[in-house]
Design a protein around this motif. Structure first.
Motif, PDB file in Angstrom:
ATOM      1  N   UNK A  73       0.825  -1.209   0.000  1.00 20.10           N
ATOM      2  CA  UNK A  73       0.000   0.000   0.000  1.00 20.10           C
ATOM      3  C   UNK A  73       0.860   1.261   0.000  1.00 20.10           C
ATOM      4  N   UNK A  74       1.910   1.266   0.789  1.00 20.61           N
ATOM      5  CA  UNK A  74       2.774   2.447   0.875  1.00 20.61           C
ATOM      6  C   UNK A  74       3.428   2.770  -0.468  1.00 20.61           C
ATOM      7  N   UNK A  75       3.709   1.742  -1.252  1.00 16.14           N
ATOM      8  CA  UNK A  75       4.318   1.958  -2.572  1.00 16.14           C
ATOM      9  C   UNK A  75       3.397   2.719  -3.532  1.00 16.14           C
ATOM     10  N   UNK A  76       2.099   2.694  -3.269  1.00 19.37           N
ATOM     11  CA  UNK A  76       1.144   3.315  -4.207  1.00 19.37           C
ATOM     12  C   UNK A  76       0.756   4.736  -3.824  1.00 19.37           C
ATOM     13  N   UNK A  77       1.180   5.215  -2.667  1.00 17.98           N
ATOM     14  CA  UNK A  77       0.738   6.534  -2.195  1.00 17.98           C
ATOM     15  C   UNK A  77       1.421   7.639  -2.989  1.00 17.98           C
ATOM     16  N   UNK A  78       0.613   8.540  -3.526  1.00 17.60           N
ATOM     17  CA  UNK A  78       1.121   9.621  -4.368  1.00 17.60           C
ATOM     18  C   UNK A  78       1.197  10.906  -3.545  1.00 17.60           C
ATOM     19  N   UNK A  79       2.177  10.973  -2.680  1.00 17.37           N
ATOM     20  CA  UNK A  79       2.322  12.112  -1.775  1.00 17.37           C
ATOM     21  C   UNK A  79       3.809  12.296  -1.508  1.00 17.37           C
ATOM     22  N   UNK A  80       4.312  13.528  -1.666  1.00 20.30           N
ATOM     23  CA  UNK A  80       5.741  13.795  -1.466  1.00 20.30           C
ATOM     24  C   UNK A  80       6.195  13.480  -0.047  1.00 20.30           C
TER      25      UNK A  80
END
Length: 373
Positions: free
Chosen positions: A226-233
């Motif tokens: 899940x963490x790999x997909x987060x689009x946040x700087x």
């Protein structure tokens, strides 16, 4: 017009033209050709009917679902010029061969009116129908369906399809409301990690913190994915920290880290620092070459010093030479000295080893730079 035209190819051309130009006055003639004996003509008529639109075209196309030209009719309905809802809703009550394409169309065209029918089909005794219904959910749900979806998720069947539907159901809501919905169900769940992909879509600081709890606790793999997909700087330092600690997945984590740095609003110097840190950990040659290319794109003197030594390694020499060339080119008015001259000469050697036309152009460009230094 089509009247008096016997040649199938000519008819097909006319039908294609009528469709492309949305000639509504000819829709009845177009629809009549859907039942033509010639396949080329029939398919052209189906395509044209979808582009022209209107009630008669809609009815004719829906009548083709489940038949010999079902794929073409489905394609035309997906791109139909106008609403298809009424006709597709009726088709959702039809036999299997019509029902399956109708569900796909309802989902692709975001027909929320069809949601309850799709939910009802989840329990079909026909595995193909129930499976198609799960896949269709994502296109027909809205926020009010989140409770139903959560109940389905807890059963542990068709989990990816339900998670995708949950993501879409929440999209119209604010990030805060999305998070509140998810957390209200997570707290009661026997497996909180089922909600991680949905949390990852929210992607806020709170969502990241929630998933990281699982990464450091009982749901490491699910949280990692899940963490790999987060689009946040905000994930940039998190991913680097994970890469430092997780040698087995370090290269995958660094690739995602690199994606986020590249898309971020960091300054050139900040990006230089971020890429340089990653390059120190990168053991994958493809990743090393990617980072060298991105270092070149920062146009900083510091990046030049980091990239230049990689010209000595055959697997990274071309990317490093390209970075050197790019940086010197962008700073030709301010750079000079023997160190820079030697870097450019080394870059020429690297490009000579490549030997293709692009390399030849690069060599000519570098020779021109040497004259300007």
């Amino acid at each position: 017009t089509l009247k008096g035209k016997a040649d199938a190819a000519v008819k097909a051309d006319i039908l294609n033209w009528l469709g492309t130009n949305h000639v509504t006055s000819q829709v009845d003639e177009v629809v009549a050709q859907i039942n033509a004996a010639d396949e080329e003509v029939a398919l052209a008529a189906i395509g044209a009917a979808g582009k022209i639109g209107g009630e008669s075209a809609l009815s004719a196309l829906i009548a083709q679902l489940g038949g010999a030209y079902s794929p073409a009719a489905e394609k035309a309905l997906l791109a139909f010029n106008g609403k298809v809802d009424a006709g597709i809703l009726k088709a959702l009550d039809s036999e299997k061969k019509v029902l399956l394409p109708a569900m796909r169309i309802a989902s692709a065209r975001s027909m929320e009116e069809g949601a309850e029918k799709v939910f009802g089909l989840l329990t079909s005794s026909d595995a193909e129908i129930s499976g198609a219904a799960y896949q269709a959910l994502a296109g027909v749900v809205e926020p009010t369906h989140f409770n139903q979806l959560s109940a389905l998720l807890e059963k542990g069947q068709q989990v990816p399809a339900i998670q995708k539907a949950m993501k879409n159901a929440l999209l119209p809501l604010s990030k805060a409301d999305q998070l509140a919905n998810i957390q209200s169900h997570m707290g009661k769940s026997a497996n909180a990690s089922l909600y991680y992909p949905v949390l990852a879509q929210v992607g806020t600081s709170e969502a990241i913190a929630e998933i990281r709890k699982g990464y450091e606790g009982n749901y490491k793999q699910a949280a990692y994915e899940a963490l790999l997909t987060i689009d946040n700087a905000e994930m940039i330092p998190v991913l680097f920290e994970m890469a430092q600690a997780d040698k087995a997945n370090a290269q995958t984590l660094l690739n995602r880290y690199t994606d986020l740095v590249n898309k971020s609003s960091q300054t050139s110097i900040q990006k230089f620092l971020s890429y340089s840190k990653a390059l120190e950990l990168a053991s994958d040659v493809k990743l090393q070459n990617r980072l060298l290319s991105l270092l070149g794109g920062t146009h900083t003197y510091q990046a030049l010093l980091v990239a230049a030594p990689y010209m000595d390694n055959q697997s990274t020499s071309e990317s490093a030479a390209s970075a050197v060339r790019t940086i010197v080119s962008k700073n030709i008015e301010t750079l000079g000295g023997e160190q820079i001259r030697q870097m450019l000469k080394k870059a020429i050697t690297c490009f000579e080893a490549v030997g293709d036309a692009d390399a030849g152009y690069a060599i000519d460009d570098i020779k021109s730079m040497l004259e300007k230094l």
